[in-house]
Motif scaffolding. Structure first.
Motif, PDB file in Angstrom:
ATOM      1  N   ALA A  12       8.175  -4.313   2.533  1.00 52.19           N
ATOM      2  CA  ALA A  12       6.876  -4.178   1.877  1.00 52.19           C
ATOM      3  C   ALA A  12       6.058  -5.458   2.006  1.00 52.19           C
ATOM      4  N   SER A  13       6.681  -6.595   1.876  1.00 52.08           N
ATOM      5  CA  SER A  13       5.942  -7.860   1.968  1.00 52.08           C
ATOM      6  C   SER A  13       5.424  -8.083   3.393  1.00 52.08           C
ATOM      7  N   ARG A  14       6.267  -7.724   4.370  1.00 51.81           N
ATOM      8  CA  ARG A  14       5.839  -7.863   5.778  1.00 51.81           C
ATOM      9  C   ARG A  14       4.659  -6.915   6.057  1.00 51.81           C
ATOM     10  N   ARG A  15       4.718  -5.655   5.554  1.00 52.04           N
ATOM     11  CA  ARG A  15       3.653  -4.669   5.739  1.00 52.04           C
ATOM     12  C   ARG A  15       2.353  -5.179   5.108  1.00 52.04           C
ATOM     13  N   LEU A  16       2.424  -5.735   3.910  1.00 58.92           N
ATOM     14  CA  LEU A  16       1.256  -6.272   3.223  1.00 58.92           C
ATOM     15  C   LEU A  16       0.665  -7.439   4.009  1.00 58.92           C
ATOM     16  N   PHE A  17       1.533  -8.301   4.535  1.00 62.55           N
ATOM     17  CA  PHE A  17       1.073  -9.434   5.333  1.00 62.55           C
ATOM     18  C   PHE A  17       0.313  -8.949   6.583  1.00 62.55           C
ATOM     19  N   LEU A  18       0.857  -7.929   7.268  1.00 61.57           N
ATOM     20  CA  LEU A  18       0.218  -7.397   8.471  1.00 61.57           C
ATOM     21  C   LEU A  18      -1.127  -6.718   8.139  1.00 61.57           C
TER      22      LEU A  18
END
Length: 167
Positions: A12-18
């Motif tokens: 989820a954190s990686r998706r939000l960052f992208l």
């Protein structure tokens, strides 16, 4: 439950960052596109509209020159618009074909419904709206003199009638 959602391959954190990175890139692209449009507009306006020459002219001369320029521009724009509209009319006239009409049988109620719309649902009584005309009384045969009747029966025609009536 029978069907479970599969675990996402990205956290989820990686998706939000992208997502945030994509949004920032889109914002910069949008701003640069706006700037390019603005520069293009300025360039086109500078080519089409000449700069004003204000030196050495009185106020009346400036107003007169400005009025003439506006009038010429307006006439050009209106002439172009009229030409475009007449071209559209010409194109529309050429494309339209008159359809072959077919004879359709329609009842009186259906025709009234089509003409008057949905207002009239009950059938209209036409006889109620007609004017009444009084018929003249039939003329009764007037009582005539019996001698005239006898005279009409005389001769060969009268005897033949009497003879036919007797049989």
């Amino acid at each position: 439950p029978l069907f479970q959602k599969p675990k996402p391959k990205i956290s989820a954190s990686r998706r939000l960052f992208l997502k945030t990175k994509l949004l920032k890139k889109a914002m910069t692209l949008l701003e640069s596109e706006k700037q390019v449009r603005k520069d293009e507009r300025e360039r086109i306006l500078s080519e089409r509209v000449p700069s004003l020459q204000l030196s050495g002219l009185s106020l009346q001369d400036l107003q007169l020159k400005h009025f003439k320029d506006l009038r010429m521009g307006l006439l050009f724009v209106l002439g172009k618009k009229i030409q475009d509209l007449s071209q559209k009319i010409y194109e529309l006239k050429g494309k339209m074909k008159r359809p072959n009409l077919k004879r359709v049988r329609v009842s009186a109620d259906a025709m009234l419904g089509a003409l008057l719309g949905a207002k009239v649902k009950e059938s209209v009584d036409f006889k109620a709206n007609l004017k009444t005309v009084k018929k003249e009384e039939e003329k009764k045969e007037e009582v005539t003199d019996w001698r005239k009747n006898v005279e009409s029966m005389s001769g060969m025609e009268g005897r033949k009638k009497l003879f036919d009536a007797g049989q």
